[in-house]
Design a protein around this motif. Structure first.
Motif, PDB file in Angstrom:
ATOM      1  N   SER A  44       0.847  -1.189   0.000  1.00  0.00           N
ATOM      2  CA  SER A  44       0.000   0.000   0.000  1.00  0.00           C
ATOM      3  C   SER A  44       0.887   1.245   0.000  1.00  0.00           C
ATOM      4  O   SER A  44       2.085   1.174   0.314  1.00  0.00           O
ATOM      5  N   VAL A  45       0.290   2.376  -0.303  1.00  0.00           N
ATOM      6  CA  VAL A  45       1.012   3.647  -0.232  1.00  0.00           C
ATOM      7  C   VAL A  45       1.531   3.863   1.181  1.00  0.00           C
ATOM      8  O   VAL A  45       2.678   4.297   1.374  1.00  0.00           O
ATOM      9  N   ALA A  46       0.739   3.543   2.176  1.00  0.00           N
ATOM     10  CA  ALA A  46       1.172   3.712   3.570  1.00  0.00           C
ATOM     11  C   ALA A  46       2.433   2.905   3.857  1.00  0.00           C
ATOM     12  O   ALA A  46       3.364   3.389   4.502  1.00  0.00           O
ATOM     13  N   VAL A  47       2.481   1.674   3.359  1.00  0.00           N
ATOM     14  CA  VAL A  47       3.658   0.822   3.575  1.00  0.00           C
ATOM     15  C   VAL A  47       4.859   1.359   2.795  1.00  0.00           C
ATOM     16  O   VAL A  47       5.982   1.378   3.311  1.00  0.00           O
ATOM     17  N   ILE A  48       4.636   1.812   1.577  1.00  0.00           N
ATOM     18  CA  ILE A  48       5.742   2.381   0.794  1.00  0.00           C
ATOM     19  C   ILE A  48       6.324   3.590   1.521  1.00  0.00           C
ATOM     20  O   ILE A  48       7.548   3.732   1.633  1.00  0.00           O
ATOM     21  N   VAL A  49       5.471   4.449   2.037  1.00  0.00           N
ATOM     22  CA  VAL A  49       5.935   5.630   2.776  1.00  0.00           C
ATOM     23  C   VAL A  49       6.700   5.206   4.026  1.00  0.00           C
ATOM     24  O   VAL A  49       7.765   5.746   4.325  1.00  0.00           O
ATOM     25  N   LYS A  50       6.183   4.221   4.738  1.00  0.00           N
ATOM     26  CA  LYS A  50       6.855   3.731   5.949  1.00  0.00           C
ATOM     27  C   LYS A  50       8.244   3.185   5.606  1.00  0.00           C
ATOM     28  O   LYS A  50       9.224   3.453   6.308  1.00  0.00           O
ATOM     29  N   HIS A  51       8.335   2.419   4.523  1.00  0.00           N
ATOM     30  CA  HIS A  51       9.627   1.882   4.084  1.00  0.00           C
ATOM     31  C   HIS A  51      10.579   2.999   3.669  1.00  0.00           C
ATOM     32  O   HIS A  51      11.748   3.009   4.070  1.00  0.00           O
ATOM     33  N   LEU A  52      10.085   3.931   2.870  1.00  0.00           N
ATOM     34  CA  LEU A  52      10.935   5.050   2.443  1.00  0.00           C
ATOM     35  C   LEU A  52      11.495   5.799   3.646  1.00  0.00           C
ATOM     36  O   LEU A  52      12.696   6.080   3.710  1.00  0.00           O
ATOM     37  N   SER A  53      10.647   6.128   4.587  1.00  0.00           N
ATOM     38  CA  SER A  53      11.086   6.880   5.762  1.00  0.00           C
ATOM     39  C   SER A  53      12.096   6.085   6.581  1.00  0.00           C
ATOM     40  O   SER A  53      13.090   6.642   7.064  1.00  0.00           O
ATOM     41  N   GLY A  54      11.861   4.795   6.730  1.00  0.00           N
ATOM     42  CA  GLY A  54      12.814   3.958   7.452  1.00  0.00           C
ATOM     43  C   GLY A  54      14.173   3.942   6.772  1.00  0.00           C
ATOM     44  O   GLY A  54      15.220   4.066   7.419  1.00  0.00           O
ATOM     45  N   ASN A  55      14.150   3.819   5.451  1.00  0.00           N
ATOM     46  CA  ASN A  55      15.392   3.838   4.681  1.00  0.00           C
ATOM     47  C   ASN A  55      16.077   5.195   4.802  1.00  0.00           C
ATOM     48  O   ASN A  55      17.283   5.278   5.047  1.00  0.00           O
ATOM     49  N   MET A  56      15.309   6.256   4.633  1.00  0.00           N
ATOM     50  CA  MET A  56      15.871   7.608   4.688  1.00  0.00           C
ATOM     51  C   MET A  56      16.508   7.900   6.040  1.00  0.00           C
ATOM     52  O   MET A  56      17.623   8.428   6.114  1.00  0.00           O
ATOM     53  N   GLU A  69      23.095   1.400   7.290  1.00  0.00           N
ATOM     54  CA  GLU A  69      22.105   0.443   7.779  1.00  0.00           C
ATOM     55  C   GLU A  69      22.248   0.408   9.298  1.00  0.00           C
ATOM     56  O   GLU A  69      23.084  -0.302   9.846  1.00  0.00           O
ATOM     57  N   LYS A  70      21.462   1.249   9.963  1.00  0.00           N
ATOM     58  CA  LYS A  70      21.567   1.400  11.418  1.00  0.00           C
ATOM     59  C   LYS A  70      21.097   0.137  12.131  1.00  0.00           C
ATOM     60  O   LYS A  70      20.174  -0.542  11.665  1.00  0.00           O
ATOM     61  N   SER A  71      21.707  -0.142  13.261  1.00  0.00           N
ATOM     62  CA  SER A  71      21.391  -1.358  14.019  1.00  0.00           C
ATOM     63  C   SER A  71      19.960  -1.355  14.555  1.00  0.00           C
ATOM     64  O   SER A  71      19.372  -2.419  14.777  1.00  0.00           O
ATOM     65  N   ASP A  72      19.370  -0.171  14.728  1.00  0.00           N
ATOM     66  CA  ASP A  72      18.000  -0.119  15.264  1.00  0.00           C
ATOM     67  C   ASP A  72      16.930  -0.146  14.167  1.00  0.00           C
ATOM     68  O   ASP A  72      15.740  -0.138  14.465  1.00  0.00           O
ATOM     69  N   ARG A  73      17.337  -0.221  12.917  1.00  0.00           N
ATOM     70  CA  ARG A  73      16.363  -0.305  11.831  1.00  0.00           C
ATOM     71  C   ARG A  73      15.855  -1.737  11.721  1.00  0.00           C
ATOM     72  O   ARG A  73      16.622  -2.689  11.701  1.00  0.00           O
ATOM     73  N   ASN A  74      14.546  -1.882  11.585  1.00  0.00           N
ATOM     74  CA  ASN A  74      13.942  -3.182  11.337  1.00  0.00           C
ATOM     75  C   ASN A  74      13.237  -3.107   9.990  1.00  0.00           C
ATOM     76  O   ASN A  74      12.047  -2.792   9.909  1.00  0.00           O
ATOM     77  N   ARG A  75      13.984  -3.375   8.927  1.00  0.00           N
ATOM     78  CA  ARG A  75      13.475  -3.221   7.573  1.00  0.00           C
ATOM     79  C   ARG A  75      12.224  -4.070   7.333  1.00  0.00           C
ATOM     80  O   ARG A  75      11.257  -3.607   6.717  1.00  0.00           O
TER      81      ARG A  75
END
Length: 178
Positions: A44-56, A69-75
């Motif tokens: 969904s768009v919501a998931v894409i935005v969540k992924h983008l923000s996590g990556n950013m 790739e920060k240790s606290d990121r849970n991709r």
């Protein structure tokens, strides 16, 4: 002006244009629209935005001094829809973009050939910038595609409307003549 300062000027503008395209697409979507998926394997768009923000947030926080790739990121968690509302999604969107744009604005020409790491792999800053620009444009394209599917005839085009290329070209040429 040097090639490095010109490059930074251009990529800053490009990132802002990609964000602007996403902003315009997201404005057209309702709170319900952001959770729509084309099929079971789509995001969904919501998931894409969540992924983008996590990556950013991961890639651009302490950009020059820590692995992207920060240790606290849970991709994997980014692909689980926990976004409660469009307002929540927009906060997530802005958080990611703020991190990117502030970091880009702080870079200077001397930084471009430095080495940064992502998942332990070395990249020049130029390469890291280019990889992220392509990644974000790819996902914003997915957001636009989803919006077009959802809104159909109600979609307000974000580029030159179909069948209007010549008219658009003439407007641009006229502006440059004036």
């Amino acid at each position: 002006m040097t090639i490095g300062t010109e490059y930074l000027k251009i990529v800053r503008e490009r990132f802002r244009k990609v964000k602007g395209l996403g902003d315009k697409a997201l404005q057209q979507l309702s709170g319900g629209d952001i959770h729509w998926t084309l099929n079971e394997t789509s995001n969904s768009v919501a998931v894409i935005v969540k992924h983008l923000s996590g990556n950013m947030t991961s890639r651009w926080t302490d950009f020059l001094t820590s692995d992207g790739e920060k240790s606290d990121r849970n991709r994997d968690q980014e692909f689980i829809n926990t976004v409660s509302s469009k307002q929540d999604m927009m906060s997530i969107w802005e958080k990611g973009w703020t991190t990117v744009l502030e970091t880009l604005d702080a870079l200077d020409e001397a930084d471009l050939l430095k080495t940064v790491t992502v998942r332990g792999e070395s990249h020049t800053v130029i390469d890291a910038i280019e990889r992220q620009l392509a990644h974000y444009a790819y996902h914003v394209g997915q957001i636009v595609f989803a919006g077009k599917q959802l809104k159909d005839e109600a979609w307000e085009t974000l580029s030159i409307p179909k069948g209007k290329s010549e008219e658009y070209l003439q407007q641009i040429l006229k502006r440059h003549q004036d």
